[in-house]
Design an enzyme around this catalytic site. Structure first.
Site, PDB file in Angstrom:
ATOM      1  N   PRO A  19       0.995   3.469   8.561  1.00  0.00           N
ATOM      2  CA  PRO A  19       0.171   4.575   8.103  1.00  0.00           C
ATOM      3  C   PRO A  19       0.608   4.965   6.702  1.00  0.00           C
ATOM      4  O   PRO A  19       1.802   5.127   6.447  1.00  0.00           O
ATOM      5  CB  PRO A  19       0.488   5.699   9.110  1.00  0.00           C
ATOM      6  CG  PRO A  19       1.786   5.320   9.754  1.00  0.00           C
ATOM      7  CD  PRO A  19       1.870   3.823   9.678  1.00  0.00           C
ATOM      8  N   MET A  20      -0.334   5.078   5.785  1.00  0.00           N
ATOM      9  CA  MET A  20      -0.001   5.517   4.430  1.00  0.00           C
ATOM     10  C   MET A  20      -1.051   6.531   3.986  1.00  0.00           C
ATOM     11  O   MET A  20      -2.240   6.200   3.864  1.00  0.00           O
ATOM     12  CB  MET A  20       0.042   4.328   3.459  1.00  0.00           C
ATOM     13  CG  MET A  20       1.265   3.440   3.661  1.00  0.00           C
ATOM     14  SD  MET A  20       1.409   2.154   2.411  1.00  0.00           S
ATOM     15  CE  MET A  20       0.219   0.953   2.980  1.00  0.00           C
ATOM     16  N   ALA A  21      -0.576   7.752   3.767  1.00  0.00           N
ATOM     17  CA  ALA A  21      -1.469   8.840   3.368  1.00  0.00           C
ATOM     18  C   ALA A  21      -2.198   8.458   2.088  1.00  0.00           C
ATOM     19  O   ALA A  21      -1.592   7.946   1.147  1.00  0.00           O
ATOM     20  CB  ALA A  21      -0.651  10.112   3.155  1.00  0.00           C
ATOM     21  N   GLN A  73      -2.183   8.192  13.352  1.00  0.00           N
ATOM     22  CA  GLN A  73      -0.884   8.848  13.312  1.00  0.00           C
ATOM     23  C   GLN A  73      -1.068  10.364  13.214  1.00  0.00           C
ATOM     24  O   GLN A  73      -1.824  10.862  12.385  1.00  0.00           O
ATOM     25  CB  GLN A  73      -0.041   8.393  12.119  1.00  0.00           C
ATOM     26  CG  GLN A  73       1.346   9.021  12.195  1.00  0.00           C
ATOM     27  CD  GLN A  73       2.232   8.701  11.011  1.00  0.00           C
ATOM     28  OE1 GLN A  73       1.905   9.008   9.878  1.00  0.00           O
ATOM     29  NE2 GLN A  73       3.385   8.103  11.281  1.00  0.00           N
ATOM     30  N   CYS A 104       8.505  11.438   7.545  1.00  0.00           N
ATOM     31  CA  CYS A 104       8.090  11.878   6.211  1.00  0.00           C
ATOM     32  C   CYS A 104       9.260  12.519   5.465  1.00  0.00           C
ATOM     33  O   CYS A 104       9.899  13.431   5.983  1.00  0.00           O
ATOM     34  CB  CYS A 104       6.926  12.862   6.330  1.00  0.00           C
ATOM     35  SG  CYS A 104       6.320  13.386   4.737  1.00  0.00           S
ATOM     36  N   LYS A 146       7.343   7.011  14.886  1.00  0.00           N
ATOM     37  CA  LYS A 146       7.836   6.307  13.695  1.00  0.00           C
ATOM     38  C   LYS A 146       8.850   7.211  13.027  1.00  0.00           C
ATOM     39  O   LYS A 146       8.577   8.405  12.814  1.00  0.00           O
ATOM     40  CB  LYS A 146       6.658   6.004  12.775  1.00  0.00           C
ATOM     41  CG  LYS A 146       7.023   5.278  11.497  1.00  0.00           C
ATOM     42  CD  LYS A 146       5.764   4.671  10.885  1.00  0.00           C
ATOM     43  CE  LYS A 146       6.034   4.078   9.523  1.00  0.00           C
ATOM     44  NZ  LYS A 146       6.300   5.100   8.486  1.00  0.00           N
ATOM     45  N   GLY A 208      10.245  -1.718   6.650  1.00  0.00           N
ATOM     46  CA  GLY A 208      10.931  -1.547   5.380  1.00  0.00           C
ATOM     47  C   GLY A 208      11.132  -2.843   4.643  1.00  0.00           C
ATOM     48  O   GLY A 208      11.782  -3.769   5.127  1.00  0.00           O
ATOM     49  N   GLY A 231       3.978  -1.730   4.985  1.00  0.00           N
ATOM     50  CA  GLY A 231       3.354  -0.694   4.161  1.00  0.00           C
ATOM     51  C   GLY A 231       3.059  -1.180   2.762  1.00  0.00           C
ATOM     52  O   GLY A 231       2.035  -1.828   2.500  1.00  0.00           O
ATOM     53  N   ARG A 232       3.980  -0.915   1.843  1.00  0.00           N
ATOM     54  CA  ARG A 232       3.719  -1.140   0.417  1.00  0.00           C
ATOM     55  C   ARG A 232       3.398  -2.578   0.066  1.00  0.00           C
ATOM     56  O   ARG A 232       2.697  -2.823  -0.916  1.00  0.00           O
ATOM     57  CB  ARG A 232       4.940  -0.644  -0.396  1.00  0.00           C
ATOM     58  CG  ARG A 232       5.137   0.862  -0.320  1.00  0.00           C
ATOM     59  CD  ARG A 232       6.509   1.254  -0.807  1.00  0.00           C
ATOM     60  NE  ARG A 232       7.553   0.647   0.031  1.00  0.00           N
ATOM     61  CZ  ARG A 232       8.834   0.593  -0.286  1.00  0.00           C
ATOM     62  NH1 ARG A 232       9.248   1.100  -1.429  1.00  0.00           N
ATOM     63  NH2 ARG A 232       9.703   0.028   0.541  1.00  0.00           N
TER      64      ARG A 232
HETATM   65  C1  LIG Z   1       1.672   5.984  -0.377  1.00  0.00           C
HETATM   66  C2  LIG Z   1       2.450   6.037   0.907  1.00  0.00           C
HETATM   67  C3  LIG Z   1       2.065   6.930   1.905  1.00  0.00           C
HETATM   68  C4  LIG Z   1       2.771   6.980   3.104  1.00  0.00           C
HETATM   69  N1  LIG Z   1       2.341   7.815   4.087  1.00  0.00           N
HETATM   70  C5  LIG Z   1       2.956   7.776   5.319  1.00  0.00           C
HETATM   71  C6  LIG Z   1       2.479   8.547   6.408  1.00  0.00           C
HETATM   72  O1  LIG Z   1       1.502   9.286   6.297  1.00  0.00           O
HETATM   73  N2  LIG Z   1       3.119   8.438   7.590  1.00  0.00           N
HETATM   74  C7  LIG Z   1       4.227   7.637   7.759  1.00  0.00           C
HETATM   75  O2  LIG Z   1       4.786   7.570   8.858  1.00  0.00           O
HETATM   76  N3  LIG Z   1       4.700   6.918   6.734  1.00  0.00           N
HETATM   77  C8  LIG Z   1       4.097   6.958   5.537  1.00  0.00           C
HETATM   78  N4  LIG Z   1       4.558   6.169   4.519  1.00  0.00           N
HETATM   79  C9  LIG Z   1       5.707   5.297   4.763  1.00  0.00           C
HETATM   80  C10 LIG Z   1       5.256   3.918   5.212  1.00  0.00           C
HETATM   81  O3  LIG Z   1       4.540   4.007   6.421  1.00  0.00           O
HETATM   82  C11 LIG Z   1       6.485   2.993   5.416  1.00  0.00           C
HETATM   83  O4  LIG Z   1       7.294   3.521   6.423  1.00  0.00           O
HETATM   84  C12 LIG Z   1       7.319   2.845   4.157  1.00  0.00           C
HETATM   85  O5  LIG Z   1       6.500   2.634   3.022  1.00  0.00           O
HETATM   86  C13 LIG Z   1       8.317   1.687   4.300  1.00  0.00           C
HETATM   87  O6  LIG Z   1       7.673   0.478   4.597  1.00  0.00           O
HETATM   88  P1  LIG Z   1       7.352  -0.618   3.451  1.00  0.00           P
HETATM   89  O7  LIG Z   1       8.662  -1.006   2.824  1.00  0.00           O
HETATM   90  O8  LIG Z   1       6.702  -1.736   4.182  1.00  0.00           O
HETATM   91  O9  LIG Z   1       6.480   0.050   2.457  1.00  0.00           O
HETATM   92  C14 LIG Z   1       3.897   6.140   3.300  1.00  0.00           C
HETATM   93  C15 LIG Z   1       4.277   5.258   2.285  1.00  0.00           C
HETATM   94  C16 LIG Z   1       3.583   5.194   1.095  1.00  0.00           C
HETATM   95  C17 LIG Z   1       4.021   4.223   0.046  1.00  0.00           C
END
Ligand SMILES: Cc1cc2nc3c(=O)[nH]c(=O)nc-3n(C[C@H](O)[C@H](O)[C@H](O)COP(=O)(O)O)c2cc1C
Length: 378
Positions: A19-21, A73, A104, A146, A208, A231-232
């Site tokens: 989930p990414m806001a 989420q 968060c 999460k 991660g 995510g990213r």
């Molecule tokens: C722009 C953005 C928004 C995010 N929003 C949420 C969110 O709403 N809820 C959540 O649990 N994690 C959120 N995350 C965290 C990601 O879900 C993830 O845990 C984090 O980026 C690490 O994973 P990655 O290395 O694959 O990016 C957000 C991350 C980014 C970059």
């Protein structure tokens, strides 16, 4: 490698779009799904916003017609609100999966004891999970959580969170291998994911620093996780899901997808088009702007073109701009395996409610931050 089982929900490929806001709206989820397979989680929704019928919250709960498995989420600090919001998601939105945000790191959230700060209060965490699981049970909908490793290195929470999740009937726990203090800086600690796998019997999802499909396989191998959350790595690269689906298929990993700039432009067009379908052309184009830099990362496309793309206001204008890109330009190999999206610096101190660290049991904090909005997620 088999699929992922979350309660009664079978996810054939053990890959979850994090989930990414502001990112994982219906359009983006569909775009990623068009490339691969897995579970695609909606951006964070606040429990209170949902329960009180907030217009913005309800507007975010949109699903694409092609989206057969609805996954959302929820954010919340109050067991009653979270329970009721879970019930609404199951009853009115026919969701098949509810995830709860306890990770968060945004100060606006942790200041009030929400997100990544909450697992410090073990009783409160347990109460919230119990309410959500009980509300989802009649609908046979799995609830997952999460979270992060802890507040900082001196205040770990993840092992207790795993135990509490298991005791309360949570279907799986996703661990982002960073503390709240680290935010997105440094490297995710995959050893912590392995530790959690050893500590609990429920499925653990590792999260991660997965930038390529090979990283996902390596994470599973090193940690024993039941699946991965990405995510990213997929920002401006929805085709990563194609590579991930291949990596977890019986045939094993295929070649890394290396789209030319022309192919990337076609994906940009598709993304913008889906956003416009869901939000209308004006809002859709505006939403699309933030993705331009990610799509073009590493390509030679000139500064002026990037700038105008970042101001795009119609699909017709987008088509004209995309036509100026060199379709034959190969994918920049330097981007492979490279971090993208937020990174930032660690925080010296996690902002917490006064006295938060005094005990781990209190229910203090419940309800104090139900007024957070959906733009803060992290
Ligand atoms: C722009 C953005 C928004 C995010 N929003 C949420 C969110 O709403 N809820 C959540 O649990 N994690 C959120 N995350 C965290 C990601 O879900 C993830 O845990 C984090 O980026 C690490 O994973 P990655 O290395 O694959 O990016 C957000 C991350 C980014 C970059």
């Amino acid at each position: 490698m088999s699929g992922l089982r979350l309660g009664s929900l079978e996810v054939p490929t053990p890959v979850v779009l994090a989930p990414m806001a502001g990112i994982t709206n219906a359009a983006y989820r569909r775009l990623c799904a068009e490339h691969g397979a897995g579970l695609y989680v909606c951006e964070m929704i606040t429990s209170r916003g949902l329960v009180e019928g907030d217009e913005t919250t309800r507007r975010m709960l949109v699903f694409d017609e092609a989206e057969k498995v609805r996954s959302v989420q929820l954010y919340g600090t109050d067991p009653v609100y979270v329970g009721e919001a879970t019930r609404i998601l199951c009853e009115e939105y026919a969701v098949a999966h509810v995830d709860l945000n306890f990770g968060c790191p945004v100060p606006k959230v942790t200041r009030k004891g929400g997100g990544g700060a909450l697992p410090w209060k073990r009783n409160l965490l347990g109460r919230i999970l119990e309410e959500a699981v009980a509300a989802a049970a009649p609908y046979d909908v799995p609830v997952t959580m999460k979270t992060r490793k802890g507040l900082d290195d001196d205040h770990p929470t993840f092992l207790d969170a795993g135990r509490i999740a298991q005791e309360t009937g949570v279907a799986a726990i996703a661990l982002h291998g960073r503390t709240v203090a680290q935010a997105y800086s440094g490297q995710a600690d995959w050893a912590a994911i392995a530790e959690l796998v050893d500590h609990v019997d429920i499925p653990v999802l590792g999260n991660g620093d997965i930038w390529e499909a090979a990283d996902a396989l390596r994470m599973i191998e090193q940690t024993g996780a039941a699946g991965v959350v990405v995510g990213r790595g997929c920002l401006g690269r929805p085709w990563l899901f194609r590579d991930l689906a291949a990596a977890f298929s019986d045939d094993g990993p295929g070649a890394t997808t290396l789209p030319t700039l022309g192919e990337v432009a076609a994906m940009m067009r598709r993304h913008a088009e889906l956003l416009c379908e869901h939000m209308g052309e004006e809002r859709g184009c505006k939403e699309f702007r933030k993705h331009v830099t990610w799509y073009l990362k590493g390509f030679r496309a000139g500064g002026e073109l990037r700038r105008t793309l970042g101001l795009v206001d119609s699909l017709a204008a987008l088509d004209r701009m995309l036509a100026d890109l060199d379709p034959a330009e190969p994918f920049p190999a330097t981007e492979l395996g490279a971090p993208r999206g937020r990174q930032g610096a660690p925080r010296h101190k996690v902002v917490l409610p006064e006295g938060w660290l005094d005990d781990t049991d209190g229910l203090a904090g419940a309800g104090v931050l139900e007024d957070v909005d959906e733009t803060t997620g992290g």
